[in-house]
Enzyme design. Structure first.
Site: not given
Ligand code: DQA
Length: 146
Positions: A9-10, A17, A22, A72, A75, A78, A85, A96, A98-100, A105, A109
Protein backbone atom coordinates in the site's frame (compact mmCIF):
# COMPACT_ATOMS: atom_id res chain seq x y z
CA UNK A 1 15.85 -16.68 -13.66
CA UNK A 2 12.68 -14.90 -12.55
CA UNK A 3 12.28 -12.41 -9.71
CA UNK A 4 8.97 -10.86 -8.64
CA UNK A 5 8.94 -7.46 -6.94
CA UNK A 6 5.77 -6.90 -4.93
CA UNK A 7 4.99 -3.48 -3.47
CA UNK A 8 2.22 -2.92 -0.96
CA UNK A 9 0.00 0.00 0.00
CA UNK A 10 0.86 3.59 -0.88
CA UNK A 11 3.99 2.58 -2.77
CA UNK A 12 2.20 3.53 -5.99
CA UNK A 13 2.74 7.11 -4.75
CA UNK A 14 6.54 6.91 -4.63
CA UNK A 15 8.02 10.19 -5.86
CA UNK A 16 4.96 12.09 -4.63
CA UNK A 17 4.46 10.62 -1.15
CA UNK A 18 6.52 12.16 1.70
CA UNK A 19 9.60 12.77 -0.51
CA UNK A 20 11.78 13.62 2.52
CA UNK A 21 11.35 9.97 3.61
CA UNK A 22 10.82 8.07 0.36
CA UNK A 23 12.65 10.26 -2.20
CA UNK A 24 11.61 11.95 -5.42
CA UNK A 25 11.74 9.05 -7.85
CA UNK A 26 8.68 7.13 -9.00
CA UNK A 27 8.96 3.33 -8.94
CA UNK A 28 8.19 2.81 -12.64
CA UNK A 29 11.22 4.88 -13.61
CA UNK A 30 13.46 3.09 -11.12
CA UNK A 31 12.17 -0.29 -12.33
CA UNK A 32 13.18 0.59 -15.89
CA UNK A 33 16.78 1.15 -14.71
CA UNK A 34 16.71 -2.09 -12.72
CA UNK A 35 15.47 -4.07 -15.72
CA UNK A 36 18.13 -2.48 -17.96
CA UNK A 37 20.84 -3.39 -15.47
CA UNK A 38 19.77 -6.97 -14.73
CA UNK A 39 17.90 -7.85 -17.91
CA UNK A 40 20.59 -10.26 -19.10
CA UNK A 41 20.57 -12.16 -15.78
CA UNK A 42 16.96 -12.13 -14.65
CA UNK A 43 13.45 -11.32 -15.69
CA UNK A 44 11.87 -8.87 -13.24
CA UNK A 45 8.12 -8.96 -12.80
CA UNK A 46 6.44 -6.08 -10.94
CA UNK A 47 3.18 -5.94 -9.02
CA UNK A 48 1.78 -3.25 -6.70
CA UNK A 49 -1.45 -3.29 -4.74
CA UNK A 50 -3.04 -1.34 -1.94
CA UNK A 51 -5.06 -4.42 -0.93
CA UNK A 52 -3.88 -7.10 1.47
CA UNK A 53 -5.75 -9.94 -0.28
CA UNK A 54 -4.36 -8.97 -3.69
CA UNK A 55 -0.81 -9.07 -2.27
CA UNK A 56 -1.52 -12.55 -0.85
CA UNK A 57 -2.92 -13.71 -4.21
CA UNK A 58 0.22 -12.45 -5.94
CA UNK A 59 2.46 -14.23 -3.40
CA UNK A 60 0.55 -17.47 -4.12
CA UNK A 61 0.76 -16.91 -7.89
CA UNK A 62 4.49 -16.12 -8.01
CA UNK A 63 5.61 -18.16 -5.00
CA UNK A 64 5.72 -21.51 -6.81
CA UNK A 65 6.96 -20.21 -10.14
CA UNK A 66 9.54 -17.51 -9.40
CA UNK A 67 13.06 -17.98 -8.04
CA UNK A 68 12.71 -15.20 -5.48
CA UNK A 69 10.32 -12.50 -4.33
CA UNK A 70 11.32 -9.00 -3.24
CA UNK A 71 8.55 -7.69 -1.00
CA UNK A 72 7.90 -4.25 0.41
CA UNK A 73 4.62 -4.84 2.20
CA UNK A 74 4.39 -1.18 3.31
CA UNK A 75 2.34 -0.73 6.47
CA UNK A 76 1.08 -4.35 6.23
CA UNK A 77 4.60 -5.30 7.32
CA UNK A 78 3.67 -4.24 10.82
CA UNK A 79 0.19 -5.76 10.97
CA UNK A 80 -0.37 -8.67 8.61
CA UNK A 81 -0.30 -12.19 9.97
CA UNK A 82 -2.07 -13.20 6.74
CA UNK A 83 0.87 -12.02 4.61
CA UNK A 84 3.29 -13.78 6.99
CA UNK A 85 1.28 -17.01 6.58
CA UNK A 86 1.31 -16.62 2.79
CA UNK A 87 5.11 -16.27 2.84
CA UNK A 88 5.36 -19.45 4.95
CA UNK A 89 3.10 -21.28 2.51
CA UNK A 90 5.09 -20.63 -0.67
CA UNK A 91 8.32 -22.06 -2.01
CA UNK A 92 10.23 -19.00 -3.22
CA UNK A 93 12.50 -17.16 -0.75
CA UNK A 94 11.14 -13.72 0.13
CA UNK A 95 13.43 -10.75 0.73
CA UNK A 96 11.82 -8.01 2.82
CA UNK A 97 12.66 -4.48 1.69
CA UNK A 98 11.98 -1.08 3.23
CA UNK A 99 13.00 2.15 1.57
CA UNK A 100 13.33 3.95 4.90
CA UNK A 101 15.19 2.75 7.97
CA UNK A 102 12.10 1.68 9.88
CA UNK A 103 14.15 1.32 13.08
CA UNK A 104 14.95 5.04 13.06
CA UNK A 105 11.26 5.92 12.83
CA UNK A 106 8.16 5.59 15.05
CA UNK A 107 8.12 2.64 17.42
CA UNK A 108 5.16 0.99 15.67
CA UNK A 109 7.40 0.55 12.60
CA UNK A 110 10.06 -1.34 14.57
CA UNK A 111 8.19 -4.62 14.58
CA UNK A 112 7.71 -6.63 11.42
CA UNK A 113 5.17 -9.47 11.28
CA UNK A 114 6.95 -10.91 8.26
CA UNK A 115 10.71 -10.80 9.04
CA UNK A 116 10.72 -14.18 10.79
CA UNK A 117 9.47 -15.92 7.64
CA UNK A 118 11.64 -13.93 5.20
CA UNK A 119 15.08 -14.92 3.99
CA UNK A 120 16.50 -11.52 4.93
CA UNK A 121 15.70 -7.86 5.44
CA UNK A 122 17.04 -4.72 3.73
CA UNK A 123 16.04 -1.31 5.12
CA UNK A 124 17.23 2.26 4.97
CA UNK A 125 18.99 2.46 1.61
CA UNK A 126 16.22 4.18 -0.34
CA UNK A 127 15.20 2.65 -3.66
CA UNK A 128 18.66 1.12 -3.91
CA UNK A 129 17.37 -1.45 -1.41
CA UNK A 130 15.49 -3.14 -4.26
CA UNK A 131 18.74 -3.47 -6.25
CA UNK A 132 20.47 -4.92 -3.18
CA UNK A 133 17.61 -7.40 -2.86
CA UNK A 134 17.87 -8.37 -6.54
CA UNK A 135 21.63 -8.92 -6.05
CA UNK A 136 20.89 -11.11 -3.01
CA UNK A 137 18.29 -13.09 -4.98
CA UNK A 138 20.77 -13.72 -7.83
CA UNK A 139 23.36 -14.94 -5.33
CA UNK A 140 20.85 -17.26 -3.69
CA UNK A 141 20.00 -18.76 -7.07
CA UNK A 142 23.71 -19.19 -7.97
CA UNK A 143 24.42 -20.88 -4.61
CA UNK A 144 21.49 -23.21 -5.20
CA UNK A 145 22.95 -24.23 -8.55
CA UNK A 146 26.49 -24.87 -7.23
C1 DQA B 1 7.99 1.22 4.24
C2 DQA B 1 7.98 1.47 5.76
C3 DQA B 1 6.59 1.23 6.34
O1 DQA B 1 6.61 1.49 7.74
C4 DQA B 1 5.59 2.17 5.70
O2 DQA B 1 4.30 1.91 6.21
C5 DQA B 1 5.62 2.11 4.22
C6 DQA B 1 6.91 2.02 3.54
C7 DQA B 1 9.34 1.58 3.59
O3 DQA B 1 9.55 1.19 2.45
O4 DQA B 1 10.15 2.29 4.22
O5 DQA B 1 4.60 2.21 3.56
O6 DQA B 1 7.77 -0.17 4.02
Amino acid sequence: MKIAIINGPNLNLLGIREPSIYGNEGFENYLKELRERYGSVTEIHYFQSNHEGAIIDELHRTGFEYDAIVLNAGAYTHTSLAIADAISAIKAPVIEVHISNVHKREEFRHHSMISRVCKGVIAGFGLDGYRLAVEAAIRLKNQEEE
